[in-house]
Scaffold this motif. Structure first.
Motif, PDB file in Angstrom:
ATOM      1  N   UNK A   1      -2.529   0.880   8.864  1.00  0.00           N
ATOM      2  CA  UNK A   1      -3.979   0.793   9.058  1.00  0.00           C
ATOM      3  C   UNK A   1      -4.672   0.317   7.790  1.00  0.00           C
ATOM      4  N   UNK A   2      -3.929  -0.389   6.973  1.00  0.00           N
ATOM      5  CA  UNK A   2      -4.463  -0.938   5.719  1.00  0.00           C
ATOM      6  C   UNK A   2      -4.008  -2.385   5.576  1.00  0.00           C
ATOM      7  N   UNK A   3      -4.708  -3.128   4.727  1.00  0.00           N
ATOM      8  CA  UNK A   3      -4.323  -4.520   4.457  1.00  0.00           C
ATOM      9  C   UNK A   3      -3.045  -4.539   3.619  1.00  0.00           C
ATOM     10  N   UNK A   4      -2.264  -5.612   3.748  1.00  0.00           N
ATOM     11  CA  UNK A   4      -0.992  -5.733   3.019  1.00  0.00           C
ATOM     12  C   UNK A   4      -1.161  -5.501   1.520  1.00  0.00           C
ATOM     13  N   UNK A   5      -2.277  -6.012   0.967  1.00  0.00           N
ATOM     14  CA  UNK A   5      -2.478  -5.907  -0.497  1.00  0.00           C
ATOM     15  C   UNK A   5      -2.799  -4.480  -0.946  1.00  0.00           C
ATOM     16  N   UNK A   6      -3.118  -3.591  -0.007  1.00  0.00           N
ATOM     17  CA  UNK A   6      -3.404  -2.180  -0.345  1.00  0.00           C
ATOM     18  C   UNK A   6      -2.151  -1.316  -0.375  1.00  0.00           C
ATOM     19  N   UNK A   7      -1.026  -1.849   0.112  1.00  0.00           N
ATOM     20  CA  UNK A   7       0.219  -1.075   0.157  1.00  0.00           C
ATOM     21  C   UNK A   7       0.762  -0.912  -1.265  1.00  0.00           C
ATOM     22  N   UNK A   8       0.915   0.343  -1.694  1.00  0.00           N
ATOM     23  CA  UNK A   8       1.469   0.599  -3.031  1.00  0.00           C
ATOM     24  C   UNK A   8       2.893   1.136  -2.969  1.00  0.00           C
ATOM     25  N   UNK A   9       3.271   1.650  -1.785  1.00  0.00           N
ATOM     26  CA  UNK A   9       4.608   2.236  -1.656  1.00  0.00           C
ATOM     27  C   UNK A   9       5.058   2.148  -0.208  1.00  0.00           C
ATOM     28  N   UNK A  10       6.334   1.860  -0.010  1.00  0.00           N
ATOM     29  CA  UNK A  10       6.909   1.859   1.341  1.00  0.00           C
ATOM     30  C   UNK A  10       8.023   2.902   1.363  1.00  0.00           C
ATOM     31  N   UNK A  11       7.920   3.861   2.277  1.00  0.00           N
ATOM     32  CA  UNK A  11       8.950   4.894   2.419  1.00  0.00           C
ATOM     33  C   UNK A  11       9.827   4.552   3.613  1.00  0.00           C
ATOM     34  N   UNK A  12      11.118   4.786   3.493  1.00  0.00           N
ATOM     35  CA  UNK A  12      12.026   4.562   4.628  1.00  0.00           C
ATOM     36  C   UNK A  12      12.755   5.849   4.966  1.00  0.00           C
TER      37      UNK A  12
ATOM     38  N   UNK B   1      -2.171  11.455   6.922  1.00  0.00           N
ATOM     39  CA  UNK B   1      -1.859  10.026   7.069  1.00  0.00           C
ATOM     40  C   UNK B   1      -3.071   9.164   7.454  1.00  0.00           C
ATOM     41  N   UNK B   2      -3.608   8.441   6.483  1.00  0.00           N
ATOM     42  CA  UNK B   2      -4.739   7.541   6.755  1.00  0.00           C
ATOM     43  C   UNK B   2      -4.317   6.084   6.639  1.00  0.00           C
ATOM     44  N   UNK B   3      -3.240   5.815   5.904  1.00  0.00           N
ATOM     45  CA  UNK B   3      -2.819   4.423   5.713  1.00  0.00           C
ATOM     46  C   UNK B   3      -1.974   3.907   6.877  1.00  0.00           C
ATOM     47  N   UNK B   4      -1.571   4.799   7.770  1.00  0.00           N
ATOM     48  CA  UNK B   4      -0.781   4.420   8.949  1.00  0.00           C
ATOM     49  C   UNK B   4      -1.006   5.502  10.017  1.00  0.00           C
ATOM     50  N   UNK B   5      -0.833   5.189  11.309  1.00  0.00           N
ATOM     51  CA  UNK B   5      -1.173   6.143  12.368  1.00  0.00           C
ATOM     52  C   UNK B   5      -0.104   7.211  12.602  1.00  0.00           C
TER      53      UNK B   5
END
Length: 353
Positions: A68-79, A298-302
């Motif tokens: 729920x954020x723009x690509x440039x706002x992503x600071x971390x990706x968790x897997x 969780x606000x950056x993704x649903x």
């Protein structure tokens, strides 16, 4: 921030429901795939109760890129953790969500660990933290809990062997002090306990507190339950205090920690609902079913309302003898694979039909 276990359930639900409804609207406006799923399944976006908040099956994060954020706002990706060849969940965090996760984790753990940073042994290998932008569930867990410690020592070498010399030197240096131990359940069992037992190592972790989570399935295959695990660690390694926790990478910061009575608790900013695996209706206290987790973080993704693949039971509300308020529960493990397929088929468009 509210004390994590002080709110009675009724008051907590009122506050949490408002925040979850706000998040449902936010994600509908900012995540196209989520909005389409809400529309297709004709969901009521404003829920009247916690049980009515629309949920996504956790498997969706393995299939779709949900943010729920723009690509440039992503600071971390968790897997999520997964064996080779398995699809993994990808969870996208912005700065605000990552910070909220860290702050909340501190509040949740404070009743157990206190406010002072403790000497810390991480029962894992340092190489798991190599990529600072993209973390596995293990790496994210280590990084989150590392905030509670100082003078971090990684007990495993890169080949997963125990650094016996380094460990003995560390224990000697901090003898008499309270030491924080952190690791993942199966790894502690396989690479710390078993090696110490098989080699007859004299290790005494003394006045230590162990926080651990995940990986129970393999221990259950060896007929090891939580009580046996705690007992054997105390006998072999002298670990006095053990707290398991339940959490998942798909819902950042939702850590449900074991109290002094051995029950997992839902803190003020999150909750659990147990649903019948066939009808998906909420079940009564004491009845086993699928665990749904909700969280205001969780606000950056649903990911604020998720139906997991885990079975659990709520044992009571506001009356645990440990003194903490809210729901307390236990986790029985994953739903059998055959039932997962059946349960996925029930989701039309990815949310409850």
């Amino acid at each position: 921030m509210i004390e994590p276990y002080h709110l009675k359930q009724q008051e907590k639900e009122q506050q949490l429901l408002q925040k979850l409804n706000e998040l449902t609207f936010w994600h509908t406006e900012h995540c196209q795939a989520y909005a389409q799923m809400m529309h297709k399944s004709e969901q009521q976006l404003k829920a009247a109760t916690l049980e009515d908040v629309p949920y996504l099956p956790v498997q969706l994060f393995k299939l779709l890129e949900l943010k729920s954020i723009a690509d440039e706002e992503v600071v971390k990706v968790l897997t999520s953790s997964g064996t080779t060849g398995q699809q993994v969940s990808k969870i996208y965090l912005d700065k605000a969500t990552a910070m909220a996760q860290t702050k909340t984790l501190v509040q949740v753990m404070k009743p157990i660990l206190g406010a002072k940073r403790l000497p810390m042994i991480i029962l894992d290998t340092k190489s798991v933290l190599k990529d600072r932008q993209s973390f596995s569930a293990r790496g994210a867990g280590i990084l989150g809990f590392a905030n509670f410690g100082r003078k971090h020592f990684y007990a495993l070498n890169d080949d997963m062997s125990l650094d016996i010399e380094g460990l003995q030197a560390y224990l000697k240096e901090y003898a008499g002090q309270r030491i924080l131990l952190f690791g993942f359940t199966f790894m502690i069992w396989q690479y710390v306990f078993k090696e110490a037992r098989d080699k007859g190592l004299a290790l005494d972790f003394g006045n230590s507190v162990l926080i651990h989570g995940g990986g129970w399935k393999k221990l259950k295959d060896e007929a090891v339950d939580a009580q046996t695990f705690n007992q054997l660690l105390k006998q072999q390694l002298g670990i006095q205090e053990v707290h398991n926790y339940y959490g998942m990478v798909e819902q950042v910061g939702s850590i449900f920690v074991e109290c002094s009575e051995g029950h997992l608790h839902a803190p003020s900013y999150a909750d659990v609902i147990i649903r019948n695996p066939i009808t998906f209706e909420p079940v009564s206290i004491g009845e086993q079913g699928l665990i749904q987790v909700v969280s205001e973080l969780p606000k950056s993704y649903p990911g604020h309302s998720l139906l997991t693949e885990d079975l659990g039971t709520i044992h009571g509300i506001d009356d645990c003898t440990c003194g903490w308020s809210g729901k307390y529960f236990s986790v029985a493990g994953r739903i059998p694979k055959a039932e997962i397929r059946g349960c996925s088929d029930t989701f039309q468009g990815g949310v409850k039909a």
